[in-house]
Design a protein around this motif. Structure first.
Motif, mmCIF file in Angstrom:
data_model
loop_
_atom_site.group_PDB
_atom_site.id
_atom_site.type_symbol
_atom_site.label_atom_id
_atom_site.label_comp_id
_atom_site.label_asym_id
_atom_site.label_seq_id
_atom_site.Cartn_x
_atom_site.Cartn_y
_atom_site.Cartn_z
ATOM 1 N N GLY A 237 1.729 1.490 8.209
ATOM 2 C CA GLY A 237 0.466 1.309 8.913
ATOM 3 C C GLY A 237 0.147 -0.155 9.137
ATOM 4 N N LEU A 238 0.350 -0.971 8.111
ATOM 5 C CA LEU A 238 0.057 -2.400 8.236
ATOM 6 C C LEU A 238 0.984 -3.087 9.233
ATOM 7 N N LEU A 239 2.228 -2.646 9.318
ATOM 8 C CA LEU A 239 3.155 -3.247 10.274
ATOM 9 C C LEU A 239 2.711 -3.037 11.723
ATOM 10 N N LEU A 240 1.874 -2.038 11.944
ATOM 11 C CA LEU A 240 1.343 -1.793 13.296
ATOM 12 C C LEU A 240 0.253 -2.780 13.680
ATOM 13 N N VAL A 241 -0.405 -3.374 12.673
ATOM 14 C CA VAL A 241 -1.577 -4.211 12.961
ATOM 15 C C VAL A 241 -1.487 -5.625 12.385
ATOM 16 N N ALA A 242 -0.456 -5.913 11.605
ATOM 17 C CA ALA A 242 -0.370 -7.225 10.953
ATOM 18 C C ALA A 242 1.071 -7.726 10.993
ATOM 19 N N GLY A 243 1.247 -9.002 10.726
ATOM 20 C CA GLY A 243 2.577 -9.591 10.651
ATOM 21 C C GLY A 243 3.343 -9.077 9.449
ATOM 22 N N THR A 244 4.647 -9.269 9.476
ATOM 23 C CA THR A 244 5.512 -8.759 8.424
ATOM 24 C C THR A 244 5.147 -9.316 7.051
ATOM 25 N N GLY A 245 4.926 -10.616 6.977
ATOM 26 C CA GLY A 245 4.612 -11.241 5.685
ATOM 27 C C GLY A 245 3.361 -10.664 5.062
ATOM 28 N N LEU A 246 2.290 -10.584 5.849
ATOM 29 C CA LEU A 246 1.022 -10.043 5.337
ATOM 30 C C LEU A 246 1.162 -8.561 5.008
ATOM 31 N N ALA A 247 1.846 -7.820 5.871
ATOM 32 C CA ALA A 247 2.024 -6.378 5.644
ATOM 33 C C ALA A 247 2.777 -6.110 4.351
ATOM 34 N N THR A 248 3.862 -6.860 4.114
ATOM 35 C CA THR A 248 4.635 -6.629 2.896
ATOM 36 C C THR A 248 3.876 -7.097 1.661
ATOM 37 N N LEU A 249 3.154 -8.204 1.763
ATOM 38 C CA LEU A 249 2.359 -8.685 0.630
ATOM 39 C C LEU A 249 1.286 -7.668 0.253
ATOM 40 N N LEU A 250 0.568 -7.163 1.240
ATOM 41 C CA LEU A 250 -0.490 -6.195 0.953
ATOM 42 C C LEU A 250 0.074 -4.872 0.432
ATOM 43 N N SER A 251 1.192 -4.414 0.998
ATOM 44 C CA SER A 251 1.768 -3.149 0.519
ATOM 45 C C SER A 251 2.304 -3.306 -0.899
ATOM 46 N N GLN A 252 2.880 -4.458 -1.221
ATOM 47 C CA GLN A 252 3.334 -4.689 -2.598
ATOM 48 C C GLN A 252 2.162 -4.779 -3.558
ATOM 49 N N SER A 253 1.043 -5.315 -3.092
ATOM 50 C CA SER A 253 -0.163 -5.354 -3.926
ATOM 51 C C SER A 253 -0.627 -3.940 -4.249
ATOM 52 N N VAL A 254 -0.588 -3.071 -3.248
ATOM 53 C CA VAL A 254 -0.931 -1.660 -3.460
ATOM 54 C C VAL A 254 0.048 -1.048 -4.452
ATOM 55 N N ASN A 255 1.338 -1.340 -4.284
ATOM 56 C CA ASN A 255 2.375 -0.810 -5.164
ATOM 57 C C ASN A 255 2.134 -1.205 -6.612
ATOM 58 N N VAL A 256 1.826 -2.472 -6.847
ATOM 59 C CA VAL A 256 1.626 -2.957 -8.214
ATOM 60 C C VAL A 256 0.356 -2.346 -8.818
ATOM 61 N N ALA A 257 -0.733 -2.360 -8.063
ATOM 62 C CA ALA A 257 -2.003 -1.824 -8.583
ATOM 63 C C ALA A 257 -1.896 -0.321 -8.852
ATOM 64 N N LEU A 258 -1.370 0.419 -7.888
ATOM 65 C CA LEU A 258 -1.238 1.866 -8.048
ATOM 66 C C LEU A 258 -0.246 2.191 -9.165
ATOM 67 N N GLY A 259 0.867 1.463 -9.208
ATOM 68 C CA GLY A 259 1.866 1.686 -10.247
ATOM 69 C C GLY A 259 1.305 1.451 -11.632
ATOM 70 N N PHE A 260 0.549 0.370 -11.796
ATOM 71 C CA PHE A 260 -0.028 0.064 -13.108
ATOM 72 C C PHE A 260 -0.920 1.211 -13.587
ATOM 73 N N VAL A 261 -1.763 1.714 -12.701
ATOM 74 C CA VAL A 261 -2.678 2.796 -13.086
ATOM 75 C C VAL A 261 -1.911 4.101 -13.317
ATOM 76 N N LEU A 262 -1.040 4.468 -12.373
ATOM 77 C CA LEU A 262 -0.302 5.725 -12.516
ATOM 78 C C LEU A 262 0.586 5.732 -13.750
ATOM 79 N N TYR A 263 1.364 4.680 -13.929
ATOM 80 C CA TYR A 263 2.272 4.650 -15.076
ATOM 81 C C TYR A 263 1.499 4.553 -16.384
ATOM 82 N N GLY A 264 0.464 3.738 -16.403
ATOM 83 C CA GLY A 264 -0.315 3.596 -17.632
ATOM 84 C C GLY A 264 -1.023 4.878 -18.025
#
Length: 130
Positions: free
Chosen positions: A27-54
Motif C-alpha cells: 500500500g505504501l509503495l503506491l503513495v510513497a517512495g521506496t525508502g519511506l515505504a520500506t522504513l514505515l513497513s519495517q516499523s510496523v513489522n518491529v512494533a507488531l512483532g514485539f507485541v505478537l511474540y511477547g
C-alpha cells in the motif's frame, strides 16, 4: 506448560506479521517512495512483532522497556545479517532472490532463540510456586 506449542505459535504469528507488513508495504509503495515505504513497513513489522511474540508466543504478562530495546537491537542485527548474507551468497553466484529465500529459516531460527533467551527471558524463579 508455558512453552507448549511455542514454536508453532512463533511460526503462525510470524506468518501473520509478514502478511501484515507486506500489505502495508504494498500500500505504501503506491503513495510513497521506496525508502519511506520500506522504513514505515519495517516499523510496523518491529512494533507488531514485539507485541505478537511477547504476548502471544512467549506469553509475557507485561511488555517491558528492556525487552523492547532488546527486540529492536535484535531486529537491527537480523536486518544486517540478512543484508550481509544476501550479499555474500549473491557474490558466490546465487541469485539475490534465492539467497534471500535460503536465509529465511536461518534468520527465523536465530530470531526465535534470541527472543527466548534474551528478549522475553523468564526470570529463573518463574516456575517456582509462591
Amino acid at each position: 506448560m508455558q512453552s507448549s506449542g511455542r514454536k508453532r505459535r512463533f511460526l503462525g504469528y510470524g506468518a501473520l506479521n509478514v502478511l501484515v507488513t507486506n500489505l502495508v508495504l504494498q500500500g505504501l509503495l503506491l503513495v510513497a517512495g521506496t525508502g519511506l515505504a520500506t522504513l514505515l513497513s519495517q516499523s510496523v513489522n518491529v512494533a507488531l512483532g514485539f507485541v505478537l511474540y511477547g504476548k502471544k508466543v512467549f506469553r509475557v504478562e507485561r511488555l517491558q522497556k528492556r525487552s523492547a530495546l532488546s527486540y529492536l537491537v535484535m531486529a537491527l542485527l537480523l536486518w544486517w545479517c540478512n543484508w550481509a548474507g544476501i550479499t555474500a551468497l549473491a557474490g558466490s553466484g546465487l541469485s539475490r532472490n534465492l539467497a534471500a529465500l535460503l536465509l529465511i529459516p536461518v534468520l527465523a531460527a536465530v530470531s526465535y532463540v534470541v527472543q527466548k533467551l534474551v528478549v522475553f527471558r523468564q526470570p529463573a524463579n518463574a516456575g517456582v510456586l509462591k
